[in-house]
Design an enzyme around this catalytic site. Structure first.
Site, PDB file in Angstrom:
ATOM      1  N   GLU A  72       0.828  -1.213   0.000  1.00 12.01           N
ATOM      2  CA  GLU A  72       0.000   0.000   0.000  1.00 12.01           C
ATOM      3  C   GLU A  72       0.858   1.258   0.000  1.00 12.01           C
ATOM      4  O   GLU A  72       0.510   2.245  -0.661  1.00 12.01           O
ATOM      5  CB  GLU A  72      -0.986  -0.008   1.172  1.00 12.01           C
ATOM      6  CG  GLU A  72      -2.024  -1.123   1.123  1.00 12.01           C
ATOM      7  CD  GLU A  72      -2.818  -1.219  -0.179  1.00 12.01           C
ATOM      8  OE1 GLU A  72      -2.973  -0.213  -0.896  1.00 12.01           O
ATOM      9  OE2 GLU A  72      -3.292  -2.333  -0.498  1.00 12.01           O
ATOM     10  N   HIS A 121       1.869   2.081  -3.462  1.00 16.38           N
ATOM     11  CA  HIS A 121       0.856   2.870  -4.170  1.00 16.38           C
ATOM     12  C   HIS A 121       0.952   4.353  -3.799  1.00 16.38           C
ATOM     13  O   HIS A 121       0.735   5.218  -4.650  1.00 16.38           O
ATOM     14  CB  HIS A 121      -0.548   2.357  -3.866  1.00 16.38           C
ATOM     15  CG  HIS A 121      -0.882   1.059  -4.495  1.00 16.38           C
ATOM     16  ND1 HIS A 121      -0.599   0.750  -5.819  1.00 16.38           N
ATOM     17  CD2 HIS A 121      -1.503  -0.043  -3.987  1.00 16.38           C
ATOM     18  CE1 HIS A 121      -1.030  -0.469  -6.087  1.00 16.38           C
ATOM     19  NE2 HIS A 121      -1.578  -0.971  -4.999  1.00 16.38           N
ATOM     20  N   HIS A 172      -0.047  -1.754  -9.716  1.00 21.01           N
ATOM     21  CA  HIS A 172       0.088  -3.190  -9.514  1.00 21.01           C
ATOM     22  C   HIS A 172       1.079  -3.738 -10.534  1.00 21.01           C
ATOM     23  O   HIS A 172       1.167  -3.255 -11.659  1.00 21.01           O
ATOM     24  CB  HIS A 172      -1.253  -3.904  -9.656  1.00 21.01           C
ATOM     25  CG  HIS A 172      -2.123  -3.730  -8.451  1.00 21.01           C
ATOM     26  ND1 HIS A 172      -3.458  -3.448  -8.532  1.00 21.01           N
ATOM     27  CD2 HIS A 172      -1.835  -3.787  -7.128  1.00 21.01           C
ATOM     28  CE1 HIS A 172      -3.955  -3.345  -7.320  1.00 21.01           C
ATOM     29  NE2 HIS A 172      -2.992  -3.544  -6.447  1.00 21.01           N
ATOM     30  N   CYS A 173       1.822  -4.740 -10.110  1.00 21.86           N
ATOM     31  CA  CYS A 173       2.860  -5.341 -10.947  1.00 21.86           C
ATOM     32  C   CYS A 173       2.399  -6.708 -11.435  1.00 21.86           C
ATOM     33  O   CYS A 173       1.700  -7.434 -10.719  1.00 21.86           O
ATOM     34  CB  CYS A 173       4.148  -5.484 -10.125  1.00 21.86           C
ATOM     35  SG  CYS A 173       5.539  -6.170 -11.040  1.00 21.86           S
ATOM     36  N   CYS A 195       6.559 -10.013  -6.943  1.00 21.31           N
ATOM     37  CA  CYS A 195       6.789  -8.628  -6.534  1.00 21.31           C
ATOM     38  C   CYS A 195       5.778  -8.229  -5.464  1.00 21.31           C
ATOM     39  O   CYS A 195       4.599  -8.603  -5.528  1.00 21.31           O
ATOM     40  CB  CYS A 195       6.668  -7.695  -7.736  1.00 21.31           C
ATOM     41  SG  CYS A 195       6.885  -5.947  -7.330  1.00 21.31           S
TER      42      CYS A 195
END
Length: 185
Positions: A132, A135, A141-142, A147
């Protein structure tokens, strides 16, 4: 000073867990991490039909008190969270406001009827708070499943991923942190 504030709202975690979290976050992000115990009424976020709290509403409630846009805030709760369109979430972040909420309810093995395991719980907590916060540093998102920025739809997804960034996400984070130094973001 670059600072991450983690607000422990109606939750009490052992010092060992908090120290592990602090050490990891300071190493990864290079920010100072401070914990604050807090009594805060977020009952407006409660949905009695679901017996869950909507994560975005908790962020909304906290955003009224955040004055320094440079700070990163993580609200750590022990209630079950959901987001529109999802049955539950481990957390949610609002990069524009610099606030994330993370619930450790579903990170606890006891939620799944298992015995409490401090090591597993701590690893899961570190992963989700790191995710978080990623972000909050504008990382998406990966697609790399290991990851820390990969999306976790289940607790197995949390357990599968690492507590660190893949090479690409780490490069984006370093670029952001470098720009922050130059432009004082």
């Amino acid at each position: 000073m670059k600072k991450i504030s983690i607000f422990l709202v109606y939750t009490d975690l052992k010092d060992d867990i908090l120290l592990a979290l602090k050490s990891h976050l300071e190493t990864i992000f290079g920010y100072s991490v401070n914990f604050y115990g807090l009594v805060f009424d977020f009952s407006l976020a409660y949905n009695p039909k679901r017996n869950q709290y909507i994560s975005s509403k908790i962020i909304d409630l906290f955003s009224k008190y955040k004055k320094n846009l440079k700070e990163k805030w993580v609200v750590l709760v022990d209630v079950d969270l959901y987001s529109h369109g999802l049955n539950f979430v481990f957390g949610e972040a609002d990069p524009k406001r610099g606030i994330a909420v993370v619930s450790h309810a579903r990170l606890n093995p006891e939620f799944y009827g298992l015995a409490f395991d401090e090591k597993i719980f701590t690893e899961r907590l570190i992963k989700e708070v790191t995710h978080e916060l990623g972000h909050l540093f504008f990382l998406p998102h990966c697609f790399h499943p290991n990851c820390v920025m990969s999306f976790s739809n289940t607790i197995a997804d949390v357990d599968r991923k690492n507590k660190s960034f893949c090479f690409i996400c780490e490069s984006f984070l370093k670029t952001y942190l470098c720009m922050e130094k130059i432009f004082i973001i």
